[in-house]
Design an enzyme around this catalytic site. Structure first.
Site, short mmCIF file in Angstrom:
data_model
loop_
_atom_site.label_atom_id
_atom_site.label_comp_id
_atom_site.label_asym_id
_atom_site.label_seq_id
_atom_site.Cartn_x
_atom_site.Cartn_y
_atom_site.Cartn_z
CB THR A 87 -1.08 -0.09 1.24
OG1 THR A 87 -1.62 -1.22 1.42
CG2 THR A 87 -1.88 1.26 1.39
CG HIS A 124 -5.80 2.11 -12.08
ND1 HIS A 124 -5.13 2.47 -12.86
CD2 HIS A 124 -5.14 1.56 -11.04
CE1 HIS A 124 -3.86 2.39 -12.47
NE2 HIS A 124 -3.75 1.71 -11.43
#
Lengths: 325, 478
Positions: free
Chosen positions: B45, B53
């Site tokens: 992360t 996205h």
């Protein structure tokens, strides 16, 4: 809160102190020095080694002693200071926005402004050294602050990258505090530091200076465990096969200084890409009328004595500007 | 030592684990979030492209496609409420040759099937009008207006904080090393001997998820670590591109991109190297060359000279070409949230939702809390008006003391970062939360002051202040 002054000096280190005093000497009444630290003196406060003042005072002083001479002179004047105060921006019409705990946001309108914010150190990120991201990598100046001001040792087994003066000074300082300094590695074929520092800080302590060598990789997941250095060719590119691993728990970087001109940029002042300081339009004036610059914010100096000499001229120029406008 | 009992133990406080804990904190069930590091978001992360996205990439019908599109919508819906830095700047996949032109048409079709809104194919002229610094070789682009950039760290810190504020126990430095049965419960043991008891263990251990699964006798998948190297450019390059600029995807991922960051810098990367060691987050000169050579195909003027820092991240590749999400066949008390590779950051909020849906479907009766509070507000001095700044400084003078001059961060904000839910415990934790040390001087000036604040706030000696937990000490003992 708002204030009106004749001259506002941003930064109360050697440059700002000398410039402010010179303004006063030239009859300017209402002068304000804005300093981000809790005390005046700037980086001199952490430079507890001798070697300052030979040219200006004809005697050898430590950094704090050198600064104190100017702080004492200042105390005899009515020059105002705002310490623990950060300048946020400067506008082209010479209004400074600053902030501190007591007054909150302060707007200071000045007839002339003297920039004397000093410089910062180049960092590991800029060098793009490969490897891990452990703790134990400090710029030499940060290590100097930790040792001399805060009283903490950054580590015991030290490699110094770059042979700038602060790096050389710290090689000696760390040794005196009981650390083992394994060597100073300089990518260039000669050191950028002062000759006397190489003799007094390295040679006298048997610390080797390796020229034309650079770091190619940093090792260690949590804390630095070692560093790989290699010889470089004439294009400063590492030569394959010359790599050497050195065990250490601390890496100090002394790889150059950059004038700190974020405030200058906020006023739209033209910056010289070579010196990375404001373009000097003669007499320490910048591209914005009434804004002057002196000391390491203008260009990086070797000696504080020379900073003082030039800052006196900048102070005089600012005083003349006010008289003529 | 007393052993605490939970309904759910989530392993890993990365984006998937944090959002799972966040969703579970809406219910009365007792949940803990076990993290092997000293902070949240320390694995995959932490270091990635930080892109939300749009969802035209994954194969239609896959969990990846569904959770990407849903995750994108949730980020747009929740980012203000949870104060997650996010800018919906849109993305371009640019075509530089015939093959690329084919590829962007294919992605357009795929995106439509996946339910992505607003997709549009742009001509060369339209592309260059919007992005004049792109290569003249550009033939056209696929525009996805729902894409954006975020703070990857806040994408897991925010849900972890909300989860902790709503009763989830965040337990740090808890590296799960042993699992045993205890009636209907599992005893989950850390490397240092601490134990928690839980009915269901949710395995969101990122690159280490296969090792955690093995402790339950589940060896159905293996995580391959894939390293990606990135560089961040100075914010004076900020205007170089306005959208996320992708090249058409390649076998090993979405290729080299050039993108604004949420903070106004420019990001270049990533490379893609499968590696053996899951924690080998080094950066290499060779990697950086690959990244910049690749990036210059899109944006010819992008330059190594503007790099202010570089980093590398490890992506957990699950090898199944889709997320691995569900109860383990080997042990019904294990729920895998694994192989969360790209678009895992975007999918995070939707992954959390999906896990809870599946728990309910599988008979776990969950009861909603009446008093769940999903709001979170981070105080950022720099974003206030002068009047507001003065008010805050009057109430707390620490807001008038700037500690980090490069990023204008006050002492008050650093203190807040340590004290808040899922708060900072080390130097990197402060840096990621409030940006102190993130700027030009990289902590040269503020480092010693931040160390002192941490030492004071946590009431620990300076020698116990670390960069990021474990053995990353900063200064020697007195």
């Amino acid at each position: 809160m708002t204030m009106n002054v004749d001259v506002a000096v941003i930064g109360g280190g050697p440059a700002g102190l000398a410039a402010a005093l010179e303004c006063r000497k030239n009859g300017i009444e209402n002068i304000l020095i804005i300093e981000r630290d809790k005390q005046l003196g700037g980086i001199l406060n952490q430079c507890i080694h001798p070697g300052f003042g030979l040219h200006v005072f004809g005697e050898e002083l430590t950094g704090p002693e050198y600064a104190q001479r100017y702080i004492n002179m200042l105390a005899e004047t009515d020059i105002k200071t705002l310490t623990d105060t950060m300048v946020l921006s400067l506008s082209p019409d010479k209004v400074i926005r600053a902030v501190n705990s007591e007054l909150g946001i302060v707007e200071i309108s000045a007839k002339a402004v003297i920039l004397s914010m000093g410089c910062r150190e180049r960092t590991r990120g800029m060098l793009r050294i490969s490897g891990t991201r452990p703790s134990g990598i400090y710029t030499a100046g940060t290590a100097q602050r930790l040792v001399n001001i805060e009283g903490y040792m950054p580590g015991k087994n030290v490699v110094i990258l770059g042979s700038g003066d602060i790096g050389l000074i710290m090689a000696r300082r760390m040794t005196l505090e009981g650390a083992k300094v394994k060597g100073v590695y300089e990518i260039m074929p000669k050191s950028g530091g002062l000759r006397r520092n190489i003799v007094q800080c390295l040679d006298d302590f048997g610390i080797p200076l390796h020229l034309s060598k650079t770091a190619v990789e940093i090792h260690g997941r949590e804390r630095v465990e070692g560093i790989t250095v290699a010889s470089v060719d004439e294009n400063l590119a590492p030569i394959a096969g010359t790599e050497e691993y050195i065990e250490c728990d601390t890496v100090l970087l002394s790889v150059g200084l950059i004038p700190e001109n974020e405030v200058s940029r906020s006023a739209g002042i033209e910056i010289d890409p070579k010196t990375r300081g404001p373009v000097n339009n003669g007499n320490f004036s910048t591209s914005v009328p009434g804004v002057f610059a002196c000391g390491n914010v203008l260009k990086v100096y070797d000696l504080v004595d020379n900073v003082t000499k030039d800052s006196v001229l900048a102070g005089k120029a600012a005083a003349d500007y006010i008289k003529n406008n | 030592m007393e052993i605490k009992t939970y309904d759910f133990a989530v392993v890993g406080a990365g984006v998937s684990g944090a959002w799972t804990a966040y969703e579970l904190s809406k219910y009365t069930a007792k949940t803990c979030l076990l993290e092997k590091e000293n902070d949240v978001a320390m694995g995959a992360t932490k270091a990635n492209s930080a892109i939300i996205h749009a969802g035209y990439d994954p194969v239609p019908g896959s969990l990846m496609a569904k959770l990407n599109v849903r995750g994108n919508a949730l980020v747009r819906e929740l980012h203000e409420k949870m104060d997650i830095p996010f800018r919906q700047i849109g993305s371009y996949v640019i075509a530089l040759n015939d093959e690329g032109e084919e590829k962007i048409k294919e992605l357009y079709e795929r995106g439509i099937k996946n339910g992505v809104e607003g997709l549009k194919l742009l001509s060369k002229e339209e592309t260059l009008a919007e992005e004049p610094n792109l290569s003249d070789d550009v033939r056209g682009a696929l525009l996805a207006p729902t894409a954006g950039v975020c703070s990857a760290f806040e994408m897991s810190c925010a849900p972890a904080e909300v989860a902790e504020n709503n009763g989830v126990d965040l337990i740090r430095n808890f590296a799960v090393s042993k699992v045993s049965d205890d009636g209907d419960y599992k005893l989950v043991e850390a490397a240092d001997g601490r134990v928690v008891r839980a009915r269901v263990v949710i395995n969101a251990a990122g690159v280490h998820a296969d090792e955690v699964a093995k402790l339950f006798g589940d060896d159905s998948f293996k995580i391959i670590p894939r390293r990606g190297e990135y560089s961040i450019l100075d914010n004076n390059c900020g205007g170089l591109v306005k959208h996320v600029i992708f090249q058409p995807p390649v076998k090993f991922g979405k290729g080299i991109l050039v993108s604004p960051t949420v903070d106004g810098n420019i990001l270049v990367g990533p490379t893609a190297d499968n590696i053996d060691d899951k924690d080998d987050k080094i950066t290499t000169g060779a990697g950086q060359k690959v990244a910049f050579d690749g990036a210059r195909k899109s944006v010819p003027t992008v330059s190594e000279r503007d790099v202010i820092t570089s980093f590398s991240g490890i992506r957990p590749i699950g090898g199944k070409e889709d997320f691995i999400l569900g109860f383990s066949d080997a042990d019904k008390s294990l729920f895998n949230v694994s192989g969360i590779e790209s678009p895992g950051l975007t999918a995070g909020p939707a992954v959390g939702e999906y896990v809870v849906e599946q728990l309910i479907k599988n008979g776990y009766a969950l009861e909603k809390k009446a008093d769940f509070d999903g709001n979170r507000k981070v105080f950022r001095f720099n974003e206030l008006s002068d009047e507001e700044k003065n008010e805050y400084i009057k109430k707390n003078p620490l807001y008038g003391r700037i500690i980090c001059r490069c990023e204008t961060v006050t002492e008050g904000e650093i203190v807040d970062a340590v004290r808040r839910g899922a708060g900072a415990r080390d130097m990197d934790g402060v840096k990621r939360r409030v940006r102190a040390g993130m700027g030009r001087c990289q902590g040269g000036f503020c480092g010693p002051k931040v160390m002192e604040i941490i030492s004071r706030e946590l009431n620990i000696p300076m020698s116990e202040v670390t960069k990021f937990g474990g053995g990353s000490w900063m200064v020697e003992k007195d």
